[in-house]
Each structure stands twice: as C-alpha cells, then as structure tokens.
Design an enzyme around this catalytic site. Structure first.
Site, short mmCIF file in Angstrom:
data_model
loop_
_atom_site.label_atom_id
_atom_site.label_comp_id
_atom_site.label_asym_id
_atom_site.label_seq_id
_atom_site.Cartn_x
_atom_site.Cartn_y
_atom_site.Cartn_z
N ASP A 428 0.82 -1.21 0.00
CA ASP A 428 0.00 0.00 0.00
C ASP A 428 0.86 1.26 0.00
O ASP A 428 1.92 1.31 0.64
CB ASP A 428 -0.90 -0.02 1.25
N GLU A 481 1.23 -0.57 -5.15
CA GLU A 481 0.25 0.48 -5.42
C GLU A 481 1.05 1.78 -5.52
O GLU A 481 1.35 2.42 -4.52
CB GLU A 481 -0.79 0.58 -4.31
#
Length: 788
Positions: A428, A481
């Site tokens: 993330d 990401e």
C-alpha cells in the site's frame, strides 16, 4: 528493613544466608531497572554452596524444594527478594514453595509450589542476536515475541518444564517487564534482562501457556513506564481490547500441491484475475472458517484466480479498513484466531485460488499502547517529524534507514508468506514512501543526501523486501500500489529497479473512468483517454485495478459512474469490464462490482446481495463468470501480457465512432500485426530473471505463427448506438466465433450481434490480410476467436 507485608529474619533451620546483596541492587530489580536481574536472582555457585535468590513480591515465606523432597527455607532479604545458600556442589533442578499472607493477622494461605523465571538461560542465541543487530534476521518472528517452549526431560528432577519465552526489542529502554494474566498485571515480579548491545530484553516464564494475555512494561529514558502490546505478537485481543495473546499454531496444512505448483510457475505468464474483498463486509458476521466455505465457493463459481484481502493484520479502528495496523504479525481477531485464518487460506488454495494480502509498511497509527515511541523514544518511526509523520493520515512513518526497523518489516512480509502461505502482497501507498515531499509543502520536508526529493532509504528497503521475498519464496507476487511515473517499479533489483513483480496501473484506471463518465455523445472528443494506456502498457508489469478506492468517499459505485438511464449504465459497465479483461495486464475487481451494486460501498454494512433478483444485476454477474472462464481458457489474453508482441492494434483511431479494436496473441503474431517495439521483458541471457523474479521465457522465433488458436480480437463500441455494418481487419480469413458479446440478452443486453460468428474474407483492412463486416452492438464489446 523488610518489605511491605514481608517477614523478618529466617527461622532456625533455614539455609545459610547468601552473601549479602546491597539493598540498592534489589531496589533496582524490584523497580524493573536492573539490566540483568538474572545475575542476582536464580541459582549461582558460591563459596559455601549454591546461592539461590527469588523475587516473590508479597510472599510471607519461601523455601527451595528439590525433587528428592528436601527443603531449604529462604530468608527474606529485601523488598520481596528471598535468598539463601544451599549446601550443594551443583545447581539442582528446584522449585519454590511459597506461602502468602492470609486474611487473619500473622496467618498464611496454604503453601504453593511454583517455578522461577530466573533459573533459565537466555532463549536467544548469539547468532540470533548478531542477525538482529545487523537487521538481517529473516525469521525474526520466531525469536522475538512470545513463544511456548519446553525444557528438561522426563528422567531426572521435576521433569519437563513448559513456559513462554518473551523477547522484545527496546534498545533505549531503562528497563522492561512482562505483565499479564499470569501475574495479575503486577509488573514487579517479572523484570526482564537485557541481552547486551542487541537492544533485546528477554525472560522465560515457566507455567505460562497459550491463551495468556500479556503486554510489555517499558521504561523510557525519561523514567516513564509505558504498557505496550507486543510488536511481534502472533495473536492480539479482540478490539477495542489491546493486549497481546500467547499463541502456538497447531494447524496442519493441506495445500502442498498448490505450493509446489506455485513454486514452479511465474505469475506474470499465467492468468491472474483478482477479486478484492473486505472480509468484514462481504457478508457481515462470518468467521474465517465460515468464509472458508462461503467465499471459496463463490470465488470458484465466479471463476476468479485470486482473492485479495484488504489488510487482515490487527488494527484497532475498523473504520480504517485495516490500513492503520498495530499488530503486524497477527491476523485480526474479529473473525477468529490465527489458525482459523490459516484454514481460510488453505481452503482457498485447495480450491485452486491464490491469496493476496494488502500490506501496509508505509505508516502506522499513533496509539500510545502500540508502536509509537515504543521504548520512550522514536524507535520504529523517524525522529524528524518532517520525515516521521504523515500529514494526510495523522500517522507515523517508519524509519526505513534503521536496520532493525527494516528487519521488522522484511520479516513481517516473509511471515505472511511462510507462516500463512500467502501468495502475494499488495504493498500500500508506495508513492508516499518514495518521495520525501509527498503531501508536503515547501519547508515541510528535508532533502536526501544528494539534495533530491527521493527517499533513498525507502527505496533501499523496497528493494530489500522484494529481493528477499522472491529469493526465499519463489512464485509469489509483490504488487506495488504506486501512482507516479517512478521508473522501473517492476524491473529487477539487479537491473536497477525496485524489484516488484507487478504495479497497479492507476493511470489506466483514471483515464478509463474519466472517459466513461462522459456522455457517449461527447466521448469522441476524449478518445485519446481510452487509447493512451497502450502508449505505456509494456513499460511495467501492470495490474488493472477497479478497487475499493473507486467506490468510497462520495465517488459512488462503478454502476453509478456510468451516464444515462438504467439500461445504459448496465451496458456501459458490461462494456468496461469486457474491455478491461481484454486489455494487456492482469485485472482486479472490488467485491460488489461484479453484480453492479448501485450503492457506494460501506465497511459498516454488507453488499446488496438482494439486487441479484433483478435481471440486469444477475446478467452482469453472469458476464463476469463468462469473462473469467474465457480469459482462463485463452492464453492470448495472458501469455504475453507484458510483451508488445502480445498486442496489436486493429484500429485505434475511430474517434468518431467511439470505437477501438485490437488483437491479443499467445505467441509472436504475423509481422503485419506485431508492434514495432522491443520486448521489455526478454531477459538479457537465459539465466537472468524476469521482473516477477522467475526465469524469463525464451522469445518466440521471429515471424512464427501464434500457438494454437493463439489470437483473440476485441472490438469495443463505447457509443450509444450500434454500428450495424462495421468492417474490421483480422489476421486470417475464415470463421471467427463470438466468444463474448456483452449485449447478449442473457446479460441484460438488447441482443444485437452476429448469430454467434462472423466470416472473414481475404480482403485487406487496417493493415491486416483479411477483414469481416459485423454488427457491433451499442455500448458493447465483442471478443472473436478463429475457429480451429
């Protein structure tokens, strides 16, 4: 001077008093500020025998008991420390017989026999401490934290001893103690010892087993004690409770075949269709074991190859969806214990479904009982708030330049792979890690050692975690990401990249959704938005994400993003998904979008499963099933996902018709359809790994024909009306079957199509040697494959 509630001198017949220990040293032990309480407590050879001392706060009497029945009463020395010298030449196996004051004045409760922590050697070896100090212990979770251990034998003495070894890294602490159920959360009885310059504090507590709730009591340099959850805990209490829990896995895995096949494969060259799931709201109220049945059955029916779970590591605030982690090594207790989570992963694997976990190494919350200022100093977080605090999320940022902190995170990634059998980690917020000025204005950030804005320490960490994970666990997936144009995210570390296997293509997602937000009447003005992704589609190994981020915070659902009335919205969403599944790259779809949930997703309530009673919702769900089936059955859609040789435009320029068409190939196409670009994924030599960490395949022979069926044509119409006589070029003459028609009546469409097939004739068009005239439905997508 005797301690509060302690007796005076030893009674006649007691063991000889041990050589005197200065009361100030005992005061340090009782206060928890002695770096090595074992040097005073426990059994030690002395001039007159074996000196034994024990820390027994509030005890009235204490005696050493040997296995042969002999007893040696101990004298109370000071502040709950009892001691004496045993007339022995060797340290025996012994226990303590302890009596505590009773309710009557001068009386005592019945005597109990207990073991003492201070007669045991350290539970960490020199190699462990050396690796911890270097930040290179790749199985850190096996030595730090809380681990049930067994010592001794069935032969001599009292036999086997079972207890829990506690160990915590707190290098700046003045003292550390273990507190929990076993000592009524009274820290005085269990001060820990410091293991030299490693910064590790350790204590083995006999009699403590699985299910025990505990914390570490840490004294910082400021003299303040802080009660902290264990950073390495394998189990945590159910929030809002915050204690750690001793846990030993007893799970027996049944996914050997899956793991063996995974180790032989390379996900970049295999079908990957991901169903993203928030466990708490997929079907609220289900446990891990219930999800193992229901979720596995659903994902199997839908045909997805993988599930991706929003973060499962323990987090106190459910509204963070798991993105503010406090216990990085513990699956959340909301749905069961860690073995229940293992069962869920195992069942998915046995059904042929891979498991990807969201992983959050970029930041962590400021909760005082967790990682923040763990030993009274900025330990896990960077000390400079310009680098250590995240202005957007109100969280702290890891100190990626500290070897022990990097080790904590690298080992955590390995733990999810090795102990929980995860197949991939989606990392993330990588962009927030890469740039020192991320979400910061002038004066709010400090440049790197070269004067730039790149966080070189974070770059080093990302390379380390990727290289280590791919080395230790072949066949897994590391997915970034990352929302910027940072070069080489999926390039191997040895070639100067970050070493990820895949990267979310957020540019494709933004451009595609922006394009589709326009009314079809105006889309021809924005045609470049829908074709631009192919300008860079092979610069990285991309995953095409339509994730949870696109259906929250007022963005509405995917269905709600489509303009027009209900029919047009469903037709637009069907076209989007069929276009997405045919586009180069893997695909990810958030739960609910597969059946066109109309409401924006909320973590506080479940999906609107009831809408499947409507034909449009049920039709969309059926389309996704068919897309996944056709995708898995046709290597043209995935075999060369990351090579330009797997893609060729038919017509990228029909802006006036809001249409585009392209070919996908399983092998090297004929020269007319091949893109004139180099193969980025080809390895420089046969032994060099590809970006997913596995051996790169040999390039097909130049000019060779596609393998097997080998080719699929995708024709897309994003306009609101049909093109009833639409000519498209095709790479060969003959019959082409309609593999997918998103306007089919069974999907809720209008039924415009070609009766299942079209006939291509040897009439050149769009640079192809053959062509076909077909009916292209409104807001529809056709997939055509040549019949054998």
């Amino acid at each position: 001077m005797t301690g509060r509630g302690q007796p005076g001198p030893a009674r006649p017949g007691a063991a000889d008093l041990a050589p005197e220990v200065h009361p100030a040293e005992i005061d340090r032990i009782v206060a928890g500020l002695h770096h090595n309480p074992h040097s005073v407590l426990g059994a030690h050879p002395g001039p007159g025998g074996i000196m034994v001392r024990a820390l027994l706060p509030l005890a009235a009497t204490a005696a050493v008991v040997l296995a042969d029945g002999r007893r040696f009463p101990l004298a109370h020395l000071h502040e709950g420390v009892f001691g004496g010298t045993l007339p022995l030449t060797e340290v025996p196996d012994y226990r303590m017989a302890v009596a505590y004051p009773g309710p009557e004045p001068g009386g005592t409760l019945p005597e109990i026999v207990v073991d003492t922590p201070y007669r045991f050697l350290p539970t960490l070896g020199e190699t462990d401490l050396h690796l911890i100090g270097e930040g290179r212990h790749e199985q850190l979770w096996r030595v730090l934290g809380a681990h049930v251990r067994e010592y001794g034998s069935d032969g001599a003495g009292f036999g086997k001893v079972t207890g829990t070894a506690f160990a915590v890294w707190a290098p700046n602490a003045r003292g550390a103690r273990v507190i929990g159920d076993f000592n009524h959360w009274d820290p005085r009885g269990h001060p820990m010892r410091s293991l030299g310059g490693s910064g590790v504090w350790e204590l083995f507590v006999p009699g403590v087993g699985d299910g025990t709730h505990y914390k570490f009591d840490i004294c910082g340099p400021d003299g303040r004690w802080r009660r902290k959850a264990d950073p390495m805990a394998s189990r945590a209490e159910l929030p809002p409770a915050t204690a750690s829990v001793v846990f030993t896995s007893g799970y027996t895995w049944g996914d050997e075949e899956w793991l063996a096949a995974r180790g032989r494969g390379g996900q970049a060259r295999e079908p990957v269709s991901i169903y993203e799931v928030h466990l708490g709201s997929w079907r609220p109220g289900l446990s891990y074991r219930q999800l193992a049945g229901e979720l596995t059955a659903y994902v199997t029916e839908m045909g997805f190859t993988h599930v991706e779970f929003l973060p499962v590591a323990e987090h106190p605030f459910g509204g963070s969806w798991g993105y503010q982690v406090t216990s990085y090594y513990a699956p959340t207790a909301r749905f069961g214990d860690p073995d229940d989570f293992r069962y869920l992963v195992d069942r998915l694997h046995q059904a042929g479904i891979g498991v990807i976990l969201d992983w959050v190494p970029a930041h962590f919350p400021k909760d005082a009982w967790a990682l923040a200022r763990f030993d009274g100093t900025p330990l896990y977080e960077h000390a400079d708030p310009r680098r250590g605090e995240h202005p957007d999320w109100g969280t702290l940022i890891f100190d990626f330049g500290r070897p022990e902190v990097r080790n904590f995170l690298v080992a955590n990634a390995l733990c999810w792979f090795e102990d929980f059998h995860a197949d991939g980690l989606r990392v993330d917020a990588v962009a927030s890690m890469l740039y020192l000025d991320y979400s910061r204005g002038p004066g709010q950030w400090t440049p790197n050692e070269h004067g730039g804005r790149e966080n070189t320490q974070a770059v080093s960490f990302l390379r380390e975690v990727n290289a280590t994970c791919y080395r230790r666990v072949p066949g897994i997936m590391m997915i970034a990401e990352e929302s910027t144009a940072w070069p080489g995210v999926t390039r191997p570390v040895h070639l100067g990249g970050l070493g990820f296997g895949f990267k979310w293509n957020l540019g494709w997602m933004h451009d595609t959704l922006n394009y589709l937000a326009h009314d079809p009447v105006f889309r021809h003005y924005h045609h470049n938005e829908i074709t631009f992704s192919l300008m860079y589609a092979f610069s990285e190994n991309f995953v095409l994400p339509l994730s949870h981020d696109e259906v929250v915070h007022g963005k509405g659902s995917l269905l709600g993003k489509m303009p027009g009335d209900e029919w047009n919205r469903f037709a637009g969403l069907r076209a989007l998904l069929a276009y997405m599944w045919a586009h180069p790259g893997k695909q990810l779809l958030f739960m609910g979008s597969e059946f066109g949930q109309g409401a924006e997703w909320s973590a506080e309530r479940g999906l609107d499963w009831w809408v499947l009673g409507d034909e449009h919702h049920a039709g969309l769900q059926q389309l996704v099933k068919d897309l996944n089936r056709a995708y898995r059955d046709n290597p043209a859609l995935w075999a060369l996902d990351y090579s330009p040789e797997g893609f060729g435009w038919i017509d990228a320029n029909d802006a006036s018709g809001n249409a585009l068409s392209f070919l996908r190939f399983a092998g090297r196409p004929a020269p007319a359809a091949a893109a004139a670009l180099p193969d980025r994924t080809a390895a420089p030599d046969a032994a060099a790994p590809s970006p997913d960490g596995n051996a790169a395949p040999a390039a097909p022979a130049p000019g060779g024909p596609p393998a097997g069926p080998g080719v699929l044509a995708c024709i897309v119409n994003f306009s609101g009306g049909p093109h009833l006589r639409y000519q498209v070029g095709l790479p060969r003459a003959g019959r082409w079957r309609e593999l997918i028609n998103t306007d089919a009546a069974g999907y809720g469409g209008s039924g415009v199509g070609n009766l299942g097939a079209v006939e291509a004739v040897p009439e050149p068009c769009h640079g192809q040697p053959a062509s076909a005239v077909l009916a292209l439905p409104p807001l529809g997508v056709l997939w055509l494959v040549p019949e054998a």
